[in-house]
Scaffold this active site. Structure first.
Site, short mmCIF file in Angstrom:
data_model
loop_
_atom_site.label_atom_id
_atom_site.label_comp_id
_atom_site.label_asym_id
_atom_site.label_seq_id
_atom_site.Cartn_x
_atom_site.Cartn_y
_atom_site.Cartn_z
N ASP A 39 -3.39 -16.91 6.26
CA ASP A 39 -4.70 -17.70 5.69
C ASP A 39 -5.01 -18.60 6.75
O ASP A 39 -6.15 -18.90 6.83
CB ASP A 39 -4.42 -18.38 4.56
CG ASP A 39 -2.97 -19.19 4.58
OD1 ASP A 39 -1.90 -18.79 5.16
OD2 ASP A 39 -2.83 -19.86 3.68
N TYR A 84 0.77 -1.21 -0.17
CA TYR A 84 0.01 0.01 0.14
C TYR A 84 0.81 1.39 0.09
O TYR A 84 0.16 2.31 0.16
CB TYR A 84 -0.98 0.10 1.29
CG TYR A 84 -2.23 -0.73 0.90
CD1 TYR A 84 -2.44 -1.83 0.08
CD2 TYR A 84 -3.46 -0.63 1.96
CE1 TYR A 84 -3.40 -2.61 0.03
CE2 TYR A 84 -4.48 -1.21 1.70
CZ TYR A 84 -4.60 -2.16 0.98
OH TYR A 84 -5.67 -3.23 0.96
N LYS A 105 2.75 -13.63 5.98
CA LYS A 105 2.75 -14.79 5.17
C LYS A 105 4.11 -14.83 4.73
O LYS A 105 4.71 -15.08 3.69
CB LYS A 105 1.94 -14.30 3.52
CG LYS A 105 0.56 -14.51 3.83
CD LYS A 105 0.10 -15.86 3.90
CE LYS A 105 0.22 -16.86 2.69
NZ LYS A 105 -0.09 -18.10 2.73
N ASP A 121 -5.87 -5.03 6.27
CA ASP A 121 -6.98 -4.31 5.82
C ASP A 121 -8.15 -5.46 5.82
O ASP A 121 -9.06 -5.32 5.97
CB ASP A 121 -6.60 -3.94 4.26
CG ASP A 121 -7.51 -3.16 3.77
OD1 ASP A 121 -8.86 -2.65 4.42
OD2 ASP A 121 -7.49 -2.60 2.58
#
Length: 423
Positions: A287, A151, A221, A311
């Protein structure tokens, strides 16, 4: 009482007068409706809690459509200057300008003021319609890094001169051969720094200590992106051990003990740390985390994560407790003292001026503002009133259509109910 005084900061600590001047941005679309309701609720709570000894003086500043119509600019420099000078502000939802220039006014505000934490507390109010069976098990505080990651806005379009230069550099200088379709790719850059990680994780651990929370989970991740998201996890653990010592127990420590002395010894060490009131610093792959917030949300408390993950996580969690209509948010620099508290939803232009939408997001963001000022008595009044009002099924249309036996009220009427229910 005097007309209003500025909040000041010394050594990173807010000095809050009894009559602080707080800038506000009304917001676009439904912004005027929700601000009208929210400001009255916050004023009533302060009046009731402190019997006239404390009072907020609001100072309007402009961003979004209102700013553009007045000045020709979407985010005037004067607005940024005022927030820098007064330290604290609150805002409604803003329209993102169509076309070039500023991609998002919200992102621009965060980056200009270096508001590196997006704080999103997620909790359930009894009676709010929820898609999950036990929404009351969800009680987390998200610390989302606000200035880095994908971002950051370093992004180049397919076919542009910049993207051609960048792909050429990657291929020719760094021998990158993993761009599957180089002729038609847009490219984005993902910066994740040790400094950015450290200040975020520090803020999350400080919050956990101050609020008696049990754990901080680093969500990442890193199994795939080892040098950005994996580094975030490693830097987070390093900071926790280096700066907080015996106040925390990390899963990195657990792994070292397990390797040297076996799993039983590691489990024993963690159990002893928990019994001693130490904060457990752990991590979760994003995840898997998104599954587990549905299947076992009570295992998570404070969460520290990067921008993109944050987000997704913030809005996914908001859905579990009733949606972003009731989700508060704040953007804070814990080092300079600057903070903007905000509605987390969009402008909903089709409802603009209809006095219809739920003002709870900006009201609860106002609660975060009151807590940030140290005005916890006023903040508690609003929370208890919100609990009482929703439990009595007096709600705006978004909740009324999903609740049996609800009384649907307008945006302004919901605010009036909250004021009535303050005791």
């Amino acid at each position: 009482m005097a007309q209003g005084e500025k909040i000041t900061v010394s050594n990173g600590v807010l000095n809050v007068p009894n009559n602080p001047i707080i800038p506000f941005i009304e917001g676009d679309g439904t912004g005027p409706d929700i601000w009208n309701a929210a400001s009255k609720v916050l004023e009533a709570a302060v009046e009731k809690a402190y019997k006239g000894e404390k009072k907020i003086t609001w100072k309007e500043v402009y961003a979004g459509e209102k700013a553009y119509n007045k000045t020709g600019e979407w985010l005037p420099a004067e607005t940024l200057d005022v927030i820098r000078e007064y330290f604290i502000a609150i805002k409604g939802p803003l329209t993102t300008p169509v076309g070039g220039g500023i991609r998002s006014l919200n992102v621009a505000l965060r980056q200009e003021l270096d508001l590196f934490v997006c704080l999103r507390p997620v909790r359930y109010f009894t009676g709010v319609p929820s898609p999950v069976k036990r929404p009351e098990d969800t009680d987390m505080v998200i610390f989302r890094e606000n200035t880095e990651d994908i971002y950051a806005g370093i992004e180049y379009a397919k076919g542009s001169e910049e993207v051609q230069k960048l792909i050429s550099f990657l291929q020719n200088e760094l021998n990158v051969n993993k761009i599957r379709f180089p002729e038609t790719s847009g490219i984005g850059i993902k910066p994740v720094s040790e400094e950015g990680t450290s200040r975020l994780v520090r803020a999350a651990i400080d919050y956990a200590i101050e609020h008696g929370r049990k754990s901080v989970t680093l969500v990442h991740k890193g199994n795939i992106m080892k040098f950005t998201e994996g580094a975030f996890k490693n830097w987070g653990y390093e900071l926790a051990e280096k700066e907080y010592g015996d106040k925390v127990f990390t899963w990195a420590q657990y792994d070292r003990i397990a390797e040297e002395q076996g799993k039983d010894a590691a489990n024993k060490a963690q159990s002893e740390a928990e019994a001693a009131g130490k904060i457990i610093i752990k991590d979760s792959i994003a995840d898997i985390f998104l599954q587990q917030i549905l299947t076992r949300p009570n295992e998570f408390d404070v969460v520290a994560t990067m921008n993109l993950n944050g987000d997704y996580i913030s809005d996914a969690l908001a859905a579990q407790v009733g949606g972003i209509g009731i989700a508060p948010g704040a953007n804070i620099n814990y080092e300079t003292g600057h903070a903007i508290f905000e509605a987390t939803h969009g402008t909903a232009p089709k409802y603009a001026g209809l006095d219809k939408v739920n003002p709870s997001s900006v009201i609860l963001s106002g609660v975060l503002l009151l807590e940030h000022l140290g005005w916890n008595e006023a903040a508690d009044l609003v929370i208890k009133s919100m609990e009482k009002t929703i439990a009595s099924k007096v709600v705006t249309y978004d909740f009324a259509r999903l609740m049996d036996g609800a009384t649907e009220v307008k945006c302004s009427e919901f605010g009036e109910e909250l004021i009535k229910n303050m005791d």
